[in-house]
Design an enzyme around this catalytic site. Structure first.
Site: not given
Ligand code: SAM
Ligand code: DTB
Ligand code: SF4
Length: 322
Positions: A52, A56, A59, A96, A127, A187, A259
């Site tokens: 990616c 972040c 991550c 998801c 999701c 979400c 969640r």
């Protein structure tokens, strides 16, 4: 009905109450809005892992961090539907699909729309979490039958720049608007343990609770500290702090599914029980999150049984849960 706005100060005052008082207040709100007390089982699959371009700090899938997670191609539709069937057979009601993108390109978006159609056809709630979406892209996913889109604010606006440099808070809010306008349920949650202060944790909850309407689902992640990420050596937060954040989410977003998300293994079963008491009513279910581990599914079923917590019903009865 519109959501009342919450200020950071108001949420901080909630979080700073004596612990037992806070949990008791949250539990009362929870019982009022979810009298059955059922816990939703949501399974997660990484349909496109690693590589990616975003940075972040938490991550493992970012190209900026030497975590040893290779960039892989998107999974075949058959692999995704097999995983969705297995999740459904194990008792999940929501599936998801996550992708390590800044935002999907047009070809990948059409592939995702096809996956949504297939998974939705199995009778699962769908999701997806694919990064930033344009208004058109959100409409394409809505037309394919996508029920929820996950896009987290992750932390408070004033801590965001310490953790992520390649996009702005406002970019996240814009995608959330596109998702909502397309008629997809939102979400949206965040992470505890990014080096934020308690006031900044309150700031995140205030931001989420002031979205109008509040998110339908609110994932609260406990940072999984992955070697190679800039946050690998961050001091773990006191687990009771996670319970406080869950309680604040429940009180300020009484109708949302809260969640208890990543980082459950590190919390242990006693703290998880407190989180359920404080209003968590959904978990990620299955042995893997995106690239890191999650409690074993059988152990989760056993835990919910030991706590006498019913699981949210599937459209068809599930053998694994009987
Ligand atoms: N790339 C998309 C995005 O960022 O929106 C979707 C996938 S991304 C992995 C989804 C969410 O996972 C992030 O927003 C973050 O809240 C959570 N996450 C990622 N790494 C994590 C970690 N190490 N610990 C806890 N939560 C994490
Ligand atoms: C969310 O809030 N947590 C999930 C999901 N949305 C996509 C992801 C957790 C990722 C944990 C670290 C990993 O396995 O990559
Ligand atoms: Fe990319 Fe999402 Fe990971 Fe950020 S959290 S690096 S956007 S996969």
């Amino acid at each position: 009905m519109t959501t009342p706005g919450w200020t950071r100060q108001q949420v901080l005052a909630l979080i700073e109450q004596p612990f037992m008082q806070l949990v008791q207040q949250a539990h009362a709100v929870h019982r009022r809005h979810f009298p059955g007390g059922e816990v939703e089982l949501a399974s997660l699959l990484s349909v496109k892992t690693g590589g990616c371009p975003e940075d972040c700090g938490y991550c493992p899938q970012s190209v900026h961090h030497p975590t040893g997670v290779p960039a892989s191609r998107m999974l075949d539709p058959a692999a995704v539907t097999d995983a969705a069937r297995a999740a459904q057979a194990a008792g999940a009601t929501r599936f998801c699909m996550g992708a390590a993108w800044r935002s999907p390109n047009e070809r990948d978006l059409l592939k995702m729309a096809e996956l949504v159609r297939e998974v939705s056809g199995l009778g699962l709630e769908t999701c997806a979490t694919l990064g930033m979406l344009s208004a058109d892209q959100a409409r394409t996913l809505a037309a394919a039958g996508l029920d929820y889109y996950n896009h987290n604010l992750d932390t408070s606006a004033d801590h965001y720049g310490q953790v992520i440099g390649t996009r702005r808070y406002e970019d996240r809010l814009e995608t959330l608007r596109h998702v909502r306008e397309a008629g997809i349920k939102v979400c949206c949650g965040g992470i505890v343990g990014l080096g934020e202060t308690r006031a900044q944790r309150a700031g995140l909850i205030a931001e989420l609770a002031s979205l109008d309407p509040a998110p339908d689902s609110v994932p609260v992640n406990n940072l999984v500290r992955v070697p190679g990420t800039p946050l690998a050596d961050e001091e773990p937060v006191d687990p009771f702090e996670v319970v406080r954040v869950i309680a604040a989410a429940r009180i300020t977003m009484p109708r949302s599914r809260v969640r208890l998300s990543a980082g459950r293994r590190e919390l242990g079963e006693g703290i998880q029980a407190l989180c359920f008491m404080a209003g968590a009513n959904s978990i990620f279910y299955g042995d893997k999150l995106l690239v890191t581990g999650n409690p074993d599914a059988a152990a989760d079923r056993a835990l919910l049984q030991r706590l006498d917590l019913p699981v949210a019903a599937q459209s068809q009865p599930c053998e694994a849960l009987s």
